[in-house]
Design a protein around this motif. Structure first.
Motif, PDB file in Angstrom:
ATOM      1  N   SER A  25       0.836  -1.217   0.000  1.00 33.97           N
ATOM      2  CA  SER A  25       0.000   0.000   0.000  1.00 33.97           C
ATOM      3  C   SER A  25       0.858   1.250   0.000  1.00 33.97           C
ATOM      4  O   SER A  25       0.466   2.279  -0.545  1.00 33.97           O
ATOM      5  CB  SER A  25      -0.881   0.093   1.240  1.00 33.97           C
ATOM      6  N   THR A 198      -7.275  -5.351  -2.944  1.00 36.68           N
ATOM      7  CA  THR A 198      -6.598  -5.021  -4.195  1.00 36.68           C
ATOM      8  C   THR A 198      -6.724  -6.156  -5.209  1.00 36.68           C
ATOM      9  O   THR A 198      -6.926  -5.921  -6.400  1.00 36.68           O
ATOM     10  CB  THR A 198      -5.118  -4.676  -3.930  1.00 36.68           C
ATOM     11  N   ASP A 237     -10.605   1.361  -4.573  1.00 36.53           N
ATOM     12  CA  ASP A 237      -9.945   0.651  -3.487  1.00 36.53           C
ATOM     13  C   ASP A 237      -9.729   1.696  -2.387  1.00 36.53           C
ATOM     14  O   ASP A 237      -9.491   2.849  -2.680  1.00 36.53           O
ATOM     15  CB  ASP A 237      -8.588   0.159  -4.025  1.00 36.53           C
TER      16      ASP A 237
HETATM   17 MG   LIG Z   1      -4.402  -3.332  -1.010  1.00 36.47          MG
END
Ligand SMILES: [Mg+2]
Ligand SMILES: Nc1nc2c(ncn2[C@@H]2O[C@H](COP(=O)(O)OP(=O)(O)O)[C@@H](O)[C@H]2O)c(=O)[nH]1
Length: 375
Positions: A25, A198, A237
């Motif tokens: 991330s 994701t 996301d």
């Molecule tokens: Mg992710």
């Protein structure tokens, strides 16, 4: 190109998975993972023998940064950095980087800034203490006088951020973002780090990866269009929930989730391969937080991801125990095998159609549309 990292984390599967997802991330390319039973050794966090090994690794892999999946004291950070001659990022600094990357509105940027200053402040105190004890004169190149100046400076910056926060108008900015999306229904993915958000995002958007009209790229790199049966929607996301999130970061975290309040559908991704204990804890924390930031319960779909890893009975049993069967929208899926992905798309479409469309033509209050925002 992505910055490269060596990751030092605990020798436990869940911790490793979470640490990897956090590094990803934050945009790091992990070159090597070191697993340790203890990360709280006095001098370096890890044992001295391990530091020697690490030194060789750093020499051969030349990472941009060494990420340490635990909180480091300034002295430990300094000892590691000076021995390894590389940048060290502890767990909290890593999390703050993720928030920083994801903060969009001026309010969330300020909330993240405030958390960063609190992080610095908690360390400034140890620097002052060390300097006062005379143990490390000129610690990190900072003398006693400069340390006092330094912590006063942090205090002043915190006060300035706080007063800006009081003046910032979150509503207005949310409306501006919502306005940009008029004409499209929006879906957001929420859930714990490493639940598979994701992977699911990529699975759902896989067919039209290249498609990124200008409008959407200005929104964010993590928003794309997906095609359902009868409509196109935008899917995003979001920042994942994080276990062991320090209290001083909660506001910053919540502010990065603000888009969930105006999105049409929130998909909460649950890792159904977690133990029931873990599931309950995470589930409760997700539901409570979403409620606190004002997400309407009716627009939530729970997906039980990684159902390829457990039996059907187990999925059912766990769904029972989470009380999903009373009146909630839920579906077991696998973002890896693609199981139930088309059913999920149908469920999203249905949920959007079933939603009370009170102000369909006028999603953003009229008065707000007429205000001319400077972009
Ligand atoms: Mg992710
Ligand atoms: N077996 C299995 N693994 C999955 C599934 N979805 C995600 N994963 C794995 O779980 C890990 C975390 O996934 P990721 O999408 O990065 O999680 P995020 O932090 O929620 O975005 C990765 O190693 C994925 O390959 C799934 O449906 N089945």
């Amino acid at each position: 190109m992505k910055d490269s990292a060596i990751l030092i984390t605990y020798d436990k599967e869940d911790a490793v998975k979470e640490a990897i997802a956090l590094c990803e991330s934050a945009g790091y390319d992990i070159r090597k993972i070191i697993r340790q039973k203890f990360l709280n050794r006095a001098k370096y966090g890890i044992g001295e023998g391990k530091v020697e090994e690490l030194k060789e690794l750093v020499n051969s892999l030349k990472p941009d940064v060494v990420i340490f999946d635990e909180i480091l004291k300034p002295s430990q950070n300094y000892n590691l950095a000076s021995t390894l001659k590389t940048n060290i990022l502890d767990r909290e600094a890593l999390i703050l980087q993720i928030f920083e990357r994801r903060a969009r509105s001026s309010e969330s940027i300020l909330q993240v800034k405030l958390a960063q200053l609190r992080y610095e402040m908690s360390r400034a105190k140890e620097k002052v203490r060390l300097a006062k004890m005379g143990e490390q004169p000129g610690f990190m190149g900072i003398g006693k006088f400069e340390v006092d100046v330094y912590s006063n400076d942090i205090k002043n910056r915190m006060n300035s951020v706080k007063s800006k926060l009081q003046k910032s108008s979150r509503q207005r900015e949310l409306h501006r973002q919502a306005r940009k999306r008029i004409g499209f229904k929006t879906v957001s993915l929420a859930g714990y780090t490493s639940a598979g958000k994701t992977t699911l995002f990529n699975m759902l958007t896989g067919e039209n990866k290249e498609e990124s009209p200008k409008l959407f790229t200005t929104l964010s790199t993590t928003t794309r269009k997906i095609i359902l049966q009868k409509m196109e929607v935008l899917i995003s996301d979001t920042v994942g929930f994080i276990s062991k999130l320090p209290a001083y970061m909660i506001q910053a975290f919540k502010s990065t989730l603000e888009e969930l309040t105006y999105t049409d559908i929130v998909i909460v991704v649950v890792d159904i391969s977690d133990s029931i204990l873990e599931l309950r804890k995470k589930f409760r924390s997700c539901v409570t937080t979403l409620d606190e930031i004002g997400v309407d319960k009716d627009k939530i779909i729970f997906v039980l991801n990684k159902s390829d890893l457990v039996s059907e009975e187990e999925v059912n049993d766990k769904a029972d125990q989470l009380a999903l069967k009373d009146n909630k929208k839920w579906l077991p899926i696998s973002a890896v095998t693609g199981q139930n992905i088309s059913r999920l798309k149908n469920l999203i479409q249905q949920a959007i159609e079933d939603k009370p469309q009170l102000n369909e033509k006028n999603e953003v209050p009229k008065q707000e549309i007429e205000i001319n925002y400077e972009d």
